[in-house]
Design a protein around this motif. Structure first.
Motif, short mmCIF file in Angstrom:
data_model
loop_
_atom_site.label_atom_id
_atom_site.label_comp_id
_atom_site.label_asym_id
_atom_site.label_seq_id
_atom_site.Cartn_x
_atom_site.Cartn_y
_atom_site.Cartn_z
N ILE A 1 23.51 22.19 20.77
CA ILE A 1 23.06 20.87 21.40
C ILE A 1 22.18 20.21 20.45
CG2 ILE A 1 21.11 21.92 22.70
CD1 ILE A 1 21.71 20.15 25.07
N ALA A 2 21.21 20.94 19.74
CA ALA A 2 20.49 20.11 18.75
C ALA A 2 21.27 19.68 17.73
CB ALA A 2 19.51 21.29 18.12
N LEU A 3 22.17 20.28 17.18
CA LEU A 3 23.06 19.67 16.27
C LEU A 3 23.75 18.41 16.55
CD1 LEU A 3 24.35 23.40 14.86
CD2 LEU A 3 22.74 21.78 13.89
N ALA A 4 24.30 18.54 17.97
CA ALA A 4 25.04 17.42 18.27
C ALA A 4 24.13 15.97 18.47
CB ALA A 4 25.39 17.54 19.70
N ASP A 5 22.78 16.32 18.65
CA ASP A 5 21.86 15.48 18.66
C ASP A 5 21.56 15.02 17.07
OD1 ASP A 5 21.52 14.77 21.40
OD2 ASP A 5 20.10 16.63 21.70
N ALA A 6 21.42 15.91 16.34
CA ALA A 6 21.17 15.73 14.88
C ALA A 6 22.44 14.68 14.38
CB ALA A 6 20.99 16.86 14.30
N ARG A 7 23.58 14.91 14.86
CA ARG A 7 24.62 13.98 14.31
C ARG A 7 24.34 12.71 14.74
NH1 ARG A 7 27.54 18.73 15.54
NH2 ARG A 7 28.62 19.70 13.66
N LYS A 8 23.71 12.52 16.05
CA LYS A 8 23.79 11.17 16.51
C LYS A 8 22.56 10.40 15.63
CE LYS A 8 24.58 12.35 21.39
NZ LYS A 8 24.05 12.61 22.72
N GLY B 1 0.71 -1.20 0.30
CA GLY B 1 0.02 -0.07 -0.07
C GLY B 1 0.85 1.28 0.07
N ALA B 2 2.23 1.08 0.07
CA ALA B 2 2.95 2.37 0.03
C ALA B 2 4.31 2.14 -0.87
CB ALA B 2 3.29 3.14 1.52
N LYS B 3 4.69 2.78 -1.74
CA LYS B 3 5.88 2.56 -2.60
C LYS B 3 7.25 2.90 -1.74
CE LYS B 3 3.61 3.14 -6.79
NZ LYS B 3 2.28 4.02 -6.48
N ASN B 4 7.00 4.11 -1.21
CA ASN B 4 8.45 4.59 -0.55
C ASN B 4 7.88 4.88 1.02
OD1 ASN B 4 10.30 4.66 -2.85
ND2 ASN B 4 8.17 5.63 -3.65
N ILE B 5 9.01 4.54 1.84
CA ILE B 5 8.72 5.28 3.31
C ILE B 5 9.88 6.06 3.48
CG2 ILE B 5 8.84 4.40 5.73
CD1 ILE B 5 7.82 1.78 5.02
N ILE B 6 9.47 7.38 4.22
CA ILE B 6 10.37 8.47 4.35
C ILE B 6 10.25 8.74 5.98
CG2 ILE B 6 11.04 10.74 4.11
CD1 ILE B 6 10.19 10.70 1.29
N ALA B 7 11.25 8.34 6.60
CA ALA B 7 11.23 8.72 8.02
C ALA B 7 11.67 10.35 8.33
CB ALA B 7 12.19 7.65 8.93
N VAL B 8 10.77 10.84 9.28
CA VAL B 8 11.28 12.19 9.72
C VAL B 8 11.43 11.91 11.06
CG1 VAL B 8 10.65 14.54 9.96
CG2 VAL B 8 9.63 13.14 7.91
N ALA B 9 12.89 12.28 11.46
CA ALA B 9 13.43 12.09 12.68
C ALA B 9 14.19 13.46 13.26
CB ALA B 9 14.25 10.88 12.75
N SER B 10 14.35 13.17 14.67
CA SER B 10 15.24 14.27 15.00
C SER B 10 15.99 13.64 16.44
CB SER B 10 14.42 15.45 15.78
OG SER B 10 13.48 14.84 16.91
N GLY B 11 17.23 13.91 16.78
CA GLY B 11 17.78 13.49 17.72
C GLY B 11 17.41 14.09 19.18
N LYS B 12 16.52 15.14 19.33
CA LYS B 12 15.97 15.43 20.50
C LYS B 12 14.58 16.16 20.17
CE LYS B 12 17.52 19.21 22.36
NZ LYS B 12 16.27 20.42 22.37
N GLY B 13 13.71 16.23 21.30
CA GLY B 13 12.58 16.66 21.02
C GLY B 13 12.60 18.26 21.20
N GLY B 14 11.49 18.68 20.84
CA GLY B 14 11.18 20.30 20.75
C GLY B 14 11.81 21.04 19.57
N VAL B 15 12.04 20.32 18.62
CA VAL B 15 12.75 20.98 17.21
C VAL B 15 11.65 21.16 16.22
CG1 VAL B 15 15.25 20.14 17.79
CG2 VAL B 15 13.54 18.69 16.36
#
Length: 348
Positions: free
Chosen positions: A229-236, A81-95
């Motif tokens: 701090i958000a960028l550090a979590d994005a790297r993770k 039912g879905a050709k492609n899956i795209i995950a939207v993620a973040s290393g931390k909350g509140g962004v």
């Protein structure tokens, strides 16, 4: 074929670095009554760019060309039912990850793709509220097994918030949460979507691993703010997806700047260029930068995200550009594994 001696196959895609010949985009060319006609099939949504592309191609060739531009989503990865899956993620909350995810799903729909969103944040589901799904509305059940996703603003959606009340806490251990995600993935009756956007919970825990093991994710988008701090979590987050062999489609820098109502100047409250630095560091795309704006939050909280509530706004345009660029990178990833098709030429 053109007055400049150039060919359509050597035209460089306006988003990707590859030529249309390398991407296998040119399907057919014909000279009819002294004028060239071409059929070009791109693996990312082309809504609202047809005229721009036709003009760019004509300039490249040095003569007018009738360009028939089509969109066909890649089909190399996906679930029923879905050709492609795209995950939207973040290393931390509140962004602003969930707000970004829903606007990207709506943007894909607006530019010609069939899209849906799955809220994978089992503990704190929010997509029901953001899409304006009435409290108490439940998805229909088909064949006593499958949930029929709820439709809102033109897209399909499934969220734990549509299965429980907004006052019901998910007091579950990790295995129960992973099981709930697998159930939402495997028992949702998506209707042949081009893209299923998955709004991930923040961090790099059980849900992220479960998704990577349970479904063929085509790629991930990382949402961050310019703060260190958000960028550090994005790297993770980038490192985590790399370890499970999920390509990064790009980075969205949220709350990038604030526009003063009085003077109209841009103020970078959380620093500048952070998203671009991380993108360069990992060799991925910076898909776009969005402002810190109360209106974006208010629209999402009110059940009408920006792309639906204010489709002609600058912010909506940025979401659309981010969605198109992410889909293009996804296509490039899949195209690199397949041989280009043969081009049919007719000279009449």
């Amino acid at each position: 074929m053109g007055a400049t001696g150039r060919s359509l196959e050597t035209f460089r895609d306006p988003i990707l670095s590859a030529t249309w010949g390398e991407l296998g985009a040119v399907r057919r060319m014909a000279n009819l009554d002294g004028k060239w006609h071409a059929e070009v099939r791109l693996g990312y949504p082309v809504g609202a760019v047809e005229r721009d592309y036709a003009r760019a191609v004509s300039d490249w060739l040095g003569e007018d060309i009738v360009l028939d531009l089509e969109f066909q989503a890649p089909q190399a990865r996906g679930i029923t039912g879905a050709k492609n899956i795209i995950a939207v993620a973040s290393g931390k909350g509140g962004v602003g990850k969930s707000t970004t995810a829903v606007n990207l799903a709506l943007a894909l729909d607006r530019i010609g793709a069939k899209s849906g969103i799955l809220d994978a944040d089992i503990y704190g589901p929010s997509q029901g509220i953001m899409l304006g799904v009435a409290d108490g509305r439940r998805p229909e059940v088909r064949d006593e097994r499958y949930f029929v996703p709820v439709r809102a603003h033109g897209i399909e959606a499934m969220s734990m918030s549509m299965l429980v009340t907004d006052r019901t806490p998910m007091v579950w251990r990790g295995p129960m949460v992973s099981g709930a995600l697998r159930q939402l993935l495997e028992q949702s009756a998506w209707s042949d979507l081009d893209y299923l956007v998955v709004d991930m919970p923040p961090g790099t825990g059980d849900i992220q691993l479960t998704l990577s093991q349970s479904a063929p994710v085509g790629g991930a988008i990382i949402v961050t703010t310019p703060q260190d701090i958000a960028l550090a979590d994005a790297r993770k987050g980038i490192e985590m997806f790399s370890k499970v062999n999920i390509p990064i489609l790009g980075i969205v820098e949220n709350m990038s700047y604030f526009v003063c109502d009085e003077c109209g100047q841009h103020h970078h409250l959380f620093g500048t260029g952070g998203g671009a630095r991380v993108a360069e560091e990992y060799g991925v795309e910076l898909l776009g930068a969005l402002p810190l704006a109360a209106r974006i939050r208010e629209q999402a909280d009110g059940g009408r995200p920006t792309v639906a509530a204010d489709p002609d706004s600058e912010a909506a345009g940025t979401y659309i550009e981010c969605a198109r660029r992410a889909a293009a990178v996804l296509w490039r990833e899949s195209s690199s594994q397949a041989p280009p098709p043969a081009i049919k030429m007719v000279d009449a």
